[in-house]
Design a protein around this motif. Structure first.
Motif, PDB file in Angstrom:
ATOM      1  N   ASP A 111       0.836  -1.214   0.000  1.00  0.00           N
ATOM      2  CA  ASP A 111       0.000   0.000   0.000  1.00  0.00           C
ATOM      3  C   ASP A 111       0.867   1.258   0.000  1.00  0.00           C
ATOM      4  N   GLU A 112       1.954   1.240   0.779  1.00  0.00           N
ATOM      5  CA  GLU A 112       2.830   2.412   0.850  1.00  0.00           C
ATOM      6  C   GLU A 112       3.512   2.672  -0.493  1.00  0.00           C
TER       7      GLU A 112
ATOM      8  N   SER B 279       0.997   4.118  -2.891  1.00  0.00           N
ATOM      9  CA  SER B 279       0.708   5.522  -2.584  1.00  0.00           C
ATOM     10  C   SER B 279       1.809   6.440  -3.110  1.00  0.00           C
TER      11      SER B 279
END
Length: 551
Positions: free
Chosen positions: A327-328, A331
């Protein structure tokens, strides 16, 4: 005010208790007697960092306790904030220092931390030591005096908030404005990582579940053998298993109960056990029926676990945290891909933050300019009284790039002699002039200061004669509104004390001992004569000392 200071095993002080009074308290003694130890002990009770060497040689720990009376509203409010509410105006601070370097603190008998003492101490004590005068050499400190005098704290805090926000946004914008080639290279790299993790679709807890399933498949034959063995023990091969034996025992106890009812309970218990064993046997049978050897599934699990382990090692991340990492990375990738949109928003936010910061800086600067002139005039008046009648003090303002204290570089320029242009303090001020300038600043700031105790550690450095007497008079004046403690070498200052304490050193059986004694009138005359005349105290020195006290 500080009413009682108790010291135990600090340096050469074995044990002493000093009861201070209101007004001007003076401490004197020969060089090396231990005057600095009193100040060090007060620093310790204020939560300041201490050295393990402060503990008296041969002792495991030292102890300092300070009792304050009439602590005032600000100190009481800070106590409430720290969770040490008090119903009266008394306060007791304690600190134990171990030779290992550790310490423990108490506030009104309750456990506290050194940081709590540090937070509380500015509302109780203001210490001015010799080193503080040399802070005048640094213009960065001058703005602090003006802010304190002008009540600029709220405006400064408002500026700091806006300055911090601008710095954060500016850093983000600078990162967004970096080389386009580097941005594309990072997009390419992050895209690969994002795709790899997306395709892997790792789930939290997946690794543990797969390992448990693998264990079951790898040990299929052993598990089957053990389950079957358990079933045989319970059911037997020809109805002679453990369950049937229990059932037969229950029947026997039922028959016995026909002759004596006390055996009925045992029979019922055995019957319950029988049905529980039968139930267990059925569950084991179901488990055996559910067992299967699946080499293909085992191979799938091994491959999946191998992938998870490789990803975990590659990204140096525990398997369960790989979904969060994915997810990081996504992003960050989205932010780089949406570069133009994000950059435009950052530019807008940064420009807005800069405008707000500069506006706050201008408001702060206006407050400072308004306060600086009055502050300089007041300090000049005080310095004139302290035997510097021709002094000129000019606040200098220069616009600079935004920094933690605003957009002003503020410096107090001084001219000590007629006809000389004001210059930076570091270029012209002597030690005696520094001491008097700092005392003058402290006196002016004390007008708005609510601290109950002011401590001056050798404020008389570099001065003598009438200047020393006037320093004493200024301390005496400050003592009308606050308790003043002063360590001094000047008889002119000591003679003005409301209470005079002698710090005396002695030697016994190869050890050094220091004690603090409050002097009566005779003791004061003797100590003043020693300060005046040195080692050989003459009748003239005693007479002079007596006349100084009389005056």
């Amino acid at each position: 005010m500080l009413s009682t200071l108790y010291i135990e095993n600090i340096a050469v002080i074995e044990k002493t208790e000093v009861e201070f009074s209101s007004g001007l308290n003076v401490l004197t003694g020969e060089t090396g007697a231990g005057k600095s130890i009193i100040i060090d002990s007060i620093h310790a009770i204020m939560g300041q960092r201490t050295s393990r060497d402060i503990v008296r040689t041969g002792e495991k720990q030292a102890f300092v306790s300070a009792r304050f009376e009439n602590i005032g509203n600000n100190a009481a409010q800070k106590l409430d904030e720290l969770g040490f509410a008090s119903d009266d105006d008394e306060l007791v601070l304690q600190r134990t220092l171990n030779s290992s370097g550790k310490s423990s603190c108490r506030i009104n008998g309750k456990p506290a931390t050194a940081s709590m003492l540090r937070e509380l101490s500015p509302f109780l004590i203001n210490i001015h030591g010799q080193h503080e005068s040399y802070e005048l050499f640094s213009p960065d400190t001058h703005v602090d005096y003006i802010d304190s005098f002008g009540g600029c704290e709220n405006a400064l805090n408002s500026y700091k908030e806006k300055y911090t926000r601008f710095k954060i946004l500016k850093k983000k914008l600078d990162e967004a404005n970096r080389d386009e080639g580097e941005r594309l290279r990072e997009i390419d790299f992050l895209s690969f990582q994002a795709n790899e993790l997306s395709e892997a679709a790792v789930e939290k807890g997946e690794e543990a579940g797969l390992e448990a399933e693998r264990t079951s498949l790898v040990n299929f034959e052993r598990i089957f053998s053990l389950l079957n063995e358990a079933r045989v023990y319970l059911l037997g091969n020809d109805s002679d298993g453990g369950a049937e034996a229990v059932d037969m025992a229950a029947g026997a106890m039922r028959s016995a109960a026909e002759f004596d009812s006390e055996y009925a309970g045992i029979s019922d218990s055995l019957t319950d056990i029988y049905y529980n064993l039968k139930d267990c046997a059925e569950q084991i049978s179901d488990a055996i029926d559910g067992l299967e050897s699946d080499p293909e599934r085992l191979e799938e699990i091994e491959e999946r676990l191998d992938l998870l382990n490789r990803l975990s090692r590659k990204y140096n991340t525990p398997c369960d945290e790989l979904p969060k990492l994915a997810d990081e990375i996504q992003s960050r990738l989205d932010a780089l891909i949406n570069y133009d949109k994000n950059r435009g928003e950052l530019e807008s936010d940064c420009a807005e933050a800069k405008e707000e910061m500069l506006k706050a800086a201008e408001e702060l600067g206006q407050m400072r300019r308004a306060a600086a002139k009055t502050f300089a005039e007041k300090v000049k008046t005080e310095m004139s009284f302290l035997d510097m009648p021709n002094v000129e003090l000019v606040p200098s303002f220069e616009k600079v790039e935004p920094w933690a204290k605003g957009t002003d570089k503020v410096e107090l320029l001084i001219s000590a002699n007629p006809g000389e242009a004001p210059k930076p303090v570091a270029k012209i001020a002597s030690g005696g002039e520094l001491s008097r300038m700092m005392l003058a600043i402290k006196t002016v700031l004390a007008e708005n200061d609510t601290v109950g105790t002011l401590i001056f550690d050798e404020i008389d450095t570099g001065i003598s004669g009438s200047a020393a007497e006037k320093v004493g008079l200024k301390l005496k004046e400050a003592a009308k509104t606050s308790q003043v403690l002063c360590v001094t070498h000047q008889a002119q200052i000591a003679a003005l004390a409301d209470s005079h304490y002698l710090i005396k050193k002695s030697f016994e059986q190869g050890r050094t001992y220091t004690e603090v004694l409050e002097l009566d009138r005779g003791g004061r005359i003797s100590e003043l004569a020693r300060i005046i005349g040195g080692v050989n105290v003459t009748e003239a020195a005693l007479s002079h000392a007596e006349s100084m006290l009389a005056e």
